[in-house]
Design a protein around this motif. Structure first.
Motif, PDB file in Angstrom:
ATOM      1  N   UNK B  65      45.624  23.087  23.491  1.00  0.00           N
ATOM      2  CA  UNK B  65      46.960  23.501  23.065  1.00  0.00           C
ATOM      3  C   UNK B  65      47.549  24.531  24.032  1.00  0.00           C
ATOM      4  N   UNK B  66      46.678  25.255  24.679  1.00  0.00           N
ATOM      5  CA  UNK B  66      47.125  26.314  25.567  1.00  0.00           C
ATOM      6  C   UNK B  66      46.183  27.504  25.429  1.00  0.00           C
ATOM      7  N   UNK B  67      46.476  28.553  26.134  1.00  0.00           N
ATOM      8  CA  UNK B  67      45.635  29.744  26.043  1.00  0.00           C
ATOM      9  C   UNK B  67      46.238  30.714  25.045  1.00  0.00           C
ATOM     10  N   UNK B  68      45.863  30.525  23.810  1.00  0.00           N
ATOM     11  CA  UNK B  68      46.505  31.290  22.758  1.00  0.00           C
ATOM     12  C   UNK B  68      45.670  32.460  22.254  1.00  0.00           C
ATOM     13  N   UNK B  69      44.549  32.712  22.857  1.00  0.00           N
ATOM     14  CA  UNK B  69      43.697  33.798  22.400  1.00  0.00           C
ATOM     15  C   UNK B  69      43.784  35.017  23.307  1.00  0.00           C
ATOM     16  N   UNK B  70      43.104  36.067  22.915  1.00  0.00           N
ATOM     17  CA  UNK B  70      43.014  37.261  23.749  1.00  0.00           C
ATOM     18  C   UNK B  70      41.547  37.567  23.984  1.00  0.00           C
ATOM     19  N   UNK B  71      41.142  37.558  25.222  1.00  0.00           N
ATOM     20  CA  UNK B  71      39.730  37.751  25.543  1.00  0.00           C
ATOM     21  C   UNK B  71      39.241  39.107  25.077  1.00  0.00           C
ATOM     22  N   UNK B  72      38.079  39.102  24.544  1.00  0.00           N
ATOM     23  CA  UNK B  72      37.528  40.341  24.023  1.00  0.00           C
ATOM     24  C   UNK B  72      37.998  40.657  22.611  1.00  0.00           C
ATOM     25  N   UNK B  73      38.979  39.915  22.123  1.00  0.00           N
ATOM     26  CA  UNK B  73      39.539  40.195  20.802  1.00  0.00           C
ATOM     27  C   UNK B  73      39.447  38.994  19.870  1.00  0.00           C
ATOM     28  N   UNK B  74      40.130  37.929  20.241  1.00  0.00           N
ATOM     29  CA  UNK B  74      40.168  36.759  19.372  1.00  0.00           C
ATOM     30  C   UNK B  74      41.563  36.169  19.334  1.00  0.00           C
ATOM     31  N   UNK B  75      41.888  35.540  18.214  1.00  0.00           N
ATOM     32  CA  UNK B  75      43.195  34.902  18.082  1.00  0.00           C
ATOM     33  C   UNK B  75      44.049  35.630  17.054  1.00  0.00           C
ATOM     34  N   UNK B  76      45.331  35.730  17.356  1.00  0.00           N
ATOM     35  CA  UNK B  76      46.281  36.283  16.406  1.00  0.00           C
ATOM     36  C   UNK B  76      46.555  35.218  15.348  1.00  0.00           C
ATOM     37  N   UNK B  77      46.269  35.562  14.106  1.00  0.00           N
ATOM     38  CA  UNK B  77      46.319  34.569  13.034  1.00  0.00           C
ATOM     39  C   UNK B  77      47.707  33.957  12.870  1.00  0.00           C
ATOM     40  N   UNK B  78      48.711  34.797  12.730  1.00  0.00           N
ATOM     41  CA  UNK B  78      50.070  34.288  12.502  1.00  0.00           C
ATOM     42  C   UNK B  78      50.537  33.396  13.649  1.00  0.00           C
ATOM     43  N   UNK B  79      50.270  33.872  14.822  1.00  0.00           N
ATOM     44  CA  UNK B  79      50.715  33.154  16.002  1.00  0.00           C
ATOM     45  C   UNK B  79      50.078  31.764  16.058  1.00  0.00           C
TER      46      UNK B  79
END
Lengths: 265, 265
Positions: B65-79
DNA sequence: CGCTGTGAAGGTGTTCACAGCG
DNA sequence: CGCTGTGAACACCTTCACAGCG
């Protein structure tokens, strides 16, 4: 944490591939129809057409069961019905309980093709005391309290869960504790089960969402577009699209555009 | 003859793999639950557990889908909820008709998670004139005669077939002729459709048969056996096992034994 | 000759393991 | 340092094409 695994990793050298197992019921149904029309033999081509698969796949599938055809002729319908039934374990019959007799549970209880092939509805179970004793599809509904008793007495190893999502895991746990080792889950939840228990899920909204995905893609193709992400245009045409969490100005990582327009018409 | 093909052969270079598409609704559901609990971010590990898949698979899925995460953190749920919804086409809403308002059709009409995510039941259709006008789940049932009209007026592109098997193909043909291009089939039949029309099927008895197969295998393992074909023993213990059509004396081609015993107890 | 049964080839999906970014 | 994103390896499934049997 063990998330509900469904299949063991294809141990056992002479195992039939999972994909093949999933098609055997399809072949069986087509063969049964032929049998009822007293058709004696059928070619891989014909049978494949009736089952909606291609003939090479069908032949390969059957090759896992053994060499049950006759070259130059085809397959003997009756013989093949028997072999597939046996392979699927339908020559014995399986007592099944349905838990959750709402709209869906009732529909399942009434489903005819159920009893026809090896499956017998041993009991209907619901948590609502008002349901207890009321017959559905000719079978009296029993209360959840008796679940363990029912499973034990009838040697039930297959359970169908048609409860609301919230109750499903709890029901599942009780079924498993009572000895059920195969579960068909209609509730829209992920069930967690111990190793050795099989879960299959049937989920209406998942199916619809998959269709919507393809449908959307078709709509895009018509107008020369690929999908939702293909439309390049002014930002923020989409309603209430959440911004990226900590986006810098040049942060554009999506395959094409971050916040695409979702055409309203 | 074109047997109802379901997917085009994965054309289009930037296509999302079918297997991934099938899991997106699962992720979406897990994310929605997190969103309701106001969880702001989630790691691939956590989300994978909630969705019942492994985390590597989830990350790979999201990478399409794309690079929707943040390394070291995870994924923003709402986004992520938004991105997946968009990808699945759930940001628009899809009018759906349900044909065949028996037990099952009624259950589907009443299904809540239906309307919740992008789908709207535009009409209920049944062939029984006695049903006409009767409200089910608050929606009046309309007669099959009006099918084409309903599809056209509402711009319906997704149809759900919950009729008996015998009526399914006919209903399907009419739906398709009227403009429906995605069908969810609950009738136990193989539907034949023209190219460009997607069919997904949901089939209770197939699911049960698959479970029975595994169940039988488990029973065999307990007693040190592999499956139904593993039991070597006196011939013809099985009831009414059809003989091979034109078997010579030495004709033994099955993987292990031709006519195995199916243990009754 | 016609059809099955099957090696071999090509795809698709999954898992591993780690580079690389925040 | 932790977690994502992804090449590469692997496993599984499908399709092709034809050898070989009836």
């Amino acid at each position: 944490m063990a998330t509900g695994r469904t299949h063991r990793p294809a141990t056992r050298s002479r195992g039939i591939p999972e994909a093949t197992v999933a098609r055997l019921p399809l072949y069986l149904r087509a063969l049964t129809a032929l049998s009822e029309r007293s058709v004696p033999t059928v070619s891989s081509e014909e049978l494949a057409a009736a089952a909606g698969v291609n003939s090479a796949k069908l032949r390969k599938d059957f090759s896992y069961l053994g060499s049950y055809g006759t070259r130059g002729v085809g397959y003997d319908v009756e013989y093949l019905v028997y072999q597939i039934s046996r392979e699927l374990g339908l020559t014995q019959d399986w007592p099944v309980v349905i838990v959750g007799i709402g709209n869906l549970g009732a529909a399942l209880a009434n489903y005819g093709g159920f009893a026809s092939r090896g499956f017998r509805v041993a009991a209907l179970i619901d948590a609502d005391p008002a349901m207890a004793g009321k017959p559905v599809a000719g079978i009296p509904v029993q209360h959840t309290d008796e679940l363990e008793q029912i499973i034990g007495d009838n040697g039930v190893s297959i359970g169908v869960i048609a409860t609301p999502a919230g109750a499903a895991q709890q029901v599942c746990d009780r079924l498993v504790a009572a000895g059920v080792t195969s579960i068909l889950n209609f509730a829209p939840t992920v069930l967690t089960v111990p190793d050795g228990v099989d879960v299959r899920k049937v989920d209406l909204s998942i199916e619809l969402q998959i269709l919507a995905f393809h449908e959307q893609r078709k709509a895009g193709e018509e107008t020369g577009q690929v999908g939702p992400e293909a439309m390049e245009g002014p930002e923020d045409t989409a309603p209430a699209s959440p911004a990226r969490p900590t986006a810098t100005a040049t942060d554009r990582k999506g395959p094409d555009g971050d916040v695409p327009a979702v055409m309203p018409a």
